[in-house]
Design a protein around this motif. Structure first.
Motif, short mmCIF file in Angstrom:
data_model
loop_
_atom_site.label_atom_id
_atom_site.label_comp_id
_atom_site.label_asym_id
_atom_site.label_seq_id
_atom_site.Cartn_x
_atom_site.Cartn_y
_atom_site.Cartn_z
N ALA A 136 -0.69 4.43 -0.23
CA ALA A 136 0.63 3.90 0.13
C ALA A 136 1.32 3.28 -1.08
N PRO A 137 2.64 3.11 -1.00
CA PRO A 137 3.36 2.46 -2.11
C PRO A 137 2.77 1.11 -2.51
N ALA A 138 2.27 0.34 -1.57
CA ALA A 138 1.66 -0.95 -1.91
C ALA A 138 0.45 -0.76 -2.81
N VAL A 139 -0.29 0.31 -2.59
CA VAL A 139 -1.45 0.61 -3.44
C VAL A 139 -0.98 1.03 -4.83
N VAL A 140 0.06 1.84 -4.88
CA VAL A 140 0.62 2.25 -6.17
C VAL A 140 1.05 1.03 -6.98
N LYS A 141 1.68 0.09 -6.33
CA LYS A 141 2.13 -1.14 -7.01
C LYS A 141 0.94 -1.90 -7.59
N ALA A 142 -0.14 -1.98 -6.83
CA ALA A 142 -1.34 -2.67 -7.32
C ALA A 142 -1.95 -1.93 -8.50
N TRP A 143 -2.00 -0.61 -8.41
CA TRP A 143 -2.53 0.18 -9.53
C TRP A 143 -1.68 -0.01 -10.78
N ARG A 144 -0.37 -0.06 -10.59
CA ARG A 144 0.55 -0.17 -11.72
C ARG A 144 0.32 -1.46 -12.52
N VAL A 168 8.95 5.09 -5.71
CA VAL A 168 9.68 4.80 -6.95
C VAL A 168 9.74 3.30 -7.18
N ALA A 169 10.03 2.56 -6.13
CA ALA A 169 10.09 1.10 -6.24
C ALA A 169 8.74 0.52 -6.64
N ALA A 170 7.65 1.18 -6.23
CA ALA A 170 6.31 0.69 -6.52
C ALA A 170 5.84 1.08 -7.93
N GLY A 171 6.58 1.98 -8.59
CA GLY A 171 6.21 2.35 -9.95
C GLY A 171 5.85 3.79 -10.18
N ALA A 172 6.03 4.66 -9.17
CA ALA A 172 5.78 6.09 -9.38
C ALA A 172 6.80 6.65 -10.36
#
Length: 213
Positions: A136-144, A168-172
């Protein structure tokens, strides 16, 4: 660098199931919509022939490559066909090394931070978050927060124009697009419409991010 191919429109067209006789027509439709990276999965009919035809027709303007690459010996065959990119569903270090030996870009699939860092250390040019349905986007944000800032992160799997903005907002940094863009038997007009919708959604998402910066 692979980033140069994704600067204009960081969307990878995944043409799973495409046949050689339709490859160039579909490739031109995608090019006209702004796509500059096209992937032919190796479980498609005669994938190396489709790659050869696409590379001959569009190789100067587009990065053409292979997806679902599971065997190291395929790297040389893909390069010989004119492909310059290998994409995988997994973080196989041997496959990454084979791609780099063949002077190809390599984007392995990862589903955990451990896989991501393993792929990075092996020489990956970007990482494919796969399947995005479980990341999920929340996971992407944590990875970022821990991944290298310059690393390109591309969610793949179930992406639609409507689902792009939160990533995109999460950093993709872009996306790989499969059946929502192309599937066997879909006519060129429909593919063109879908390609334009994805391109518009990307630009709208970036514009929205800029307005909140």
């Amino acid at each position: 660098m692979i980033r140069a191919w994704l600067d204009t429109l960081p969307l990878v067209a995944i043409l799973r199931g495409i046949k050689p006789e339709e490859a160039v027509e579909v490739g031109r439709v995608l090019f006209d919509a702004g796509f500059r990276v096209i992937e032919v999965p190796m479980n498609s009919p005669q994938p190396l022939e489709s790659i050869r035809l696409l590379a001959a027709a569009l190789g100067q303007q587009c990065l053409i490559g292979a997806g679902t690459v599971l065997r190291t010996e395929l790297a040389g065959q893909i390069a010989a066909a004119g492909g310059r990119l290998i994409v995988m569903p997994h973080a196989d270090v041997a496959m990454i090394h084979a791609a780099k030996r063949a002077d190809l870009y390599c984007v392995p699939g990862v589903a955990t931070p451990t896989e991501a860092f393993t792929a990075i250390h092996a020489g990956a040019d970007a990482i494919k978050l796969f399947p995005a349905e479980q990341i999920a986007p929340a996971v992407v944000k944590a990875w970022r927060a821990v991944l290298p800032r310059e690393l390109l992160v591309l969610p793949v799997g179930g992406i639609t124009p409507e689902s792009m903005a939160p990533y995109v907002a999460a950093g993709a940094n872009g996306f790989g697009l499969g059946s929502a863009l192309y599937s066997p038997g879909r006519d060129l007009q429909d593919i063109a419409r879908r390609a334009r919708a994805f391109a518009h959604a990307w630009k709208a998402g970036i514009a929205s991010e800029g307005s909140h910066a």
